[in-house]
Write an enzyme that holds these catalytic residues in place. Structure first.
Site, PDB file in Angstrom:
ATOM      1  N   ARG A 142      -5.901   1.693  11.926  1.00  0.00           N
ATOM      2  CA  ARG A 142      -5.471   0.296  12.068  1.00  0.00           C
ATOM      3  C   ARG A 142      -6.432  -0.501  12.951  1.00  0.00           C
ATOM      4  NH1 ARG A 142      -0.256   0.539   9.704  1.00  0.00           N
ATOM      5  NH2 ARG A 142       1.049  -1.084  10.548  1.00  0.00           N
ATOM      6  N   ARG A 146       2.801  -9.168  13.426  1.00  0.00           N
ATOM      7  CA  ARG A 146       2.163  -8.044  12.724  1.00  0.00           C
ATOM      8  C   ARG A 146       0.966  -8.520  11.910  1.00  0.00           C
ATOM      9  NH1 ARG A 146       6.766  -5.570   9.346  1.00  0.00           N
ATOM     10  NH2 ARG A 146       5.289  -3.972   8.744  1.00  0.00           N
ATOM     11  N   LYS A 156       0.823  -1.208   0.000  1.00  0.00           N
ATOM     12  CA  LYS A 156       0.000   0.000   0.000  1.00  0.00           C
ATOM     13  C   LYS A 156       0.860   1.261   0.000  1.00  0.00           C
ATOM     14  CE  LYS A 156      -1.190  -0.661   4.888  1.00  0.00           C
ATOM     15  NZ  LYS A 156       0.185  -0.977   5.157  1.00  0.00           N
ATOM     16  N   ARG A 205      12.431  -8.384   2.459  1.00  0.00           N
ATOM     17  CA  ARG A 205      12.662  -6.949   2.261  1.00  0.00           C
ATOM     18  C   ARG A 205      13.998  -6.488   2.849  1.00  0.00           C
ATOM     19  NH1 ARG A 205       7.505  -3.233   3.201  1.00  0.00           N
ATOM     20  NH2 ARG A 205       7.865  -3.437   5.421  1.00  0.00           N
ATOM     21  N   ARG A 247      14.757  -4.256   8.343  1.00  0.00           N
ATOM     22  CA  ARG A 247      14.087  -3.506   9.411  1.00  0.00           C
ATOM     23  C   ARG A 247      13.848  -4.432  10.600  1.00  0.00           C
ATOM     24  NH1 ARG A 247       8.919  -0.501   6.812  1.00  0.00           N
ATOM     25  NH2 ARG A 247       7.861  -1.465   8.573  1.00  0.00           N
TER      26      ARG A 247
HETATM   27  P1  AMP Z   1       3.847   0.191   8.836  1.00  0.00           P
HETATM   28  O1  AMP Z   1       5.080   0.774   8.239  1.00  0.00           O
HETATM   29  O2  AMP Z   1       2.585   0.931   8.450  1.00  0.00           O
HETATM   30  O3  AMP Z   1       3.731  -1.295   8.640  1.00  0.00           O
HETATM   31  O4  AMP Z   1       3.981   0.416  10.426  1.00  0.00           O
HETATM   32  C1  AMP Z   1       5.045  -0.104  11.179  1.00  0.00           C
HETATM   33  C2  AMP Z   1       4.651  -0.187  12.650  1.00  0.00           C
HETATM   34  O5  AMP Z   1       4.314   1.118  13.140  1.00  0.00           O
HETATM   35  C3  AMP Z   1       3.438  -1.039  12.954  1.00  0.00           C
HETATM   36  O6  AMP Z   1       3.755  -2.420  13.078  1.00  0.00           O
HETATM   37  C4  AMP Z   1       2.962  -0.445  14.271  1.00  0.00           C
HETATM   38  O7  AMP Z   1       3.775  -0.853  15.354  1.00  0.00           O
HETATM   39  C5  AMP Z   1       3.221   1.040  14.056  1.00  0.00           C
HETATM   40  N1  AMP Z   1       2.046   1.713  13.443  1.00  0.00           N
HETATM   41  C6  AMP Z   1       1.951   2.248  12.182  1.00  0.00           C
HETATM   42  N2  AMP Z   1       0.748   2.790  11.968  1.00  0.00           N
HETATM   43  C7  AMP Z   1       0.051   2.604  13.128  1.00  0.00           C
HETATM   44  C8  AMP Z   1      -1.275   2.933  13.556  1.00  0.00           C
HETATM   45  N3  AMP Z   1      -2.142   3.559  12.741  1.00  0.00           N
HETATM   46  N4  AMP Z   1      -1.646   2.581  14.820  1.00  0.00           N
HETATM   47  C9  AMP Z   1      -0.793   1.974  15.657  1.00  0.00           C
HETATM   48  N5  AMP Z   1       0.450   1.601  15.322  1.00  0.00           N
HETATM   49  C10 AMP Z   1       0.886   1.926  14.073  1.00  0.00           C
END
Ligand code: AMP
Length: 215
Positions: free
Chosen positions: A88, A171, A13, A127, A160
């Site tokens: 989320r 996740r 996304k 990745r 990462r």
């Molecule tokens: P992402 O890059 O969007 O996969 O986000 C990486 C990590 O950031 C996630 O696994 C969560 O720990 C945190 N995170 C990102 N967006 C949110 C959100 N909207 N609410 C809570 N935690 C978030």
């Protein structure tokens, strides 16, 4: 154009949102990126967020909601934006509705990018990111010419912390339990657009544009 992008970690996304940003010059608001920036800057918020992110858990709503509200109030969001990785969970979606109401804004669509579980695991565990320039690779689908080295700048590639297998499983579990219910949430509002997220980046982008009625 005011959009929410839904989709599991690794669904692409972020990549797709970037393509829309390029084409329509609207900002992409990625809560993951905002949180990683806070972690890198070593702020109190970043330190708190990191402990959750490293475990693959969601950062508490109060932290994320404050960040998003501040961002949506900036001038560049007036003509539109893409919320990437937010909301989320249902509480965040409800809070977003209230926020938008107070800002006199309305979402046009919630786009879900759908990818099967096995593909997601490969995309995420494979990745690698360049420490120097941020270029992304995937050891299964888009391997660097030389292992561990960036093709673009020769920088060192790293994985990462939250892309390690155990964290990824967590996740994806969190996604299924907390984020997947949002499909119904936006379906009931009549704004859900589901898109096939397999295929090339350009094919998926074409699917998204078609679903949104864009040329
Ligand atoms: P992402 O890059 O969007 O996969 O986000 C990486 C990590 O950031 C996630 O696994 C969560 O720990 C945190 N995170 C990102 N967006 C949110 C959100 N909207 N609410 C809570 N935690 C978030």
């Amino acid at each position: 154009m005011k959009l929410v992008f839904l989709g599991a970690p690794g669904a692409g996304k972020g990549t797709q949102a970037k393509k829309l940003v390029e084409k329509y010059s609207i900002p992409q608001i990625s809560t993951g990126d905002l949180l990683r920036a806070a972690v890198a800057a070593g702020t109190a918020l970043g330190k708190e967020a990191k402990s959750y992110m490293d475990k693959g858990e969601l950062v508490p709503d109060r932290v994320v909601l404050g960040m998003v509200e501040e961002r949506l109030k900036q001038d560049d969001c007036k003509k539109g934006y893409i919320l990437d990785g937010f909301p989320r969970n249902t509480a965040q979606a409800e809070a977003l509705d209230k926020m938008l109401e107070s800002l006199n804004m309305q979402l046009d669509a919630a786009v879900s990018v759908d990818v099967p579980f096995d593909d997601l695991m490969k995309r995420l565990t494979g990745r690698r990111t360049c420490k120097a320039c941020g270029q992304m690779f995937n050891i299964y689908f888009n391997a660097p010419k030389k292992e561990g080295v960036c093709d673009k700048c020769g920088g060192e590639l790293f994985q990462r912390d939250d892309d390690k297998e155990e964290t990824i499983r967590k996740r994806l579990d969190v996604y299924n339990a907390q984020t997947a219910p949002l499909f119904d949430y936006y379906k009931k509002k009549g704004i859900l657009k589901s898109v096939d997220g397999t295929g090339s980046i350009d094919e998926i982008f074409a699917n998204i544009c078609a679903a949104l009625g864009l040329k």
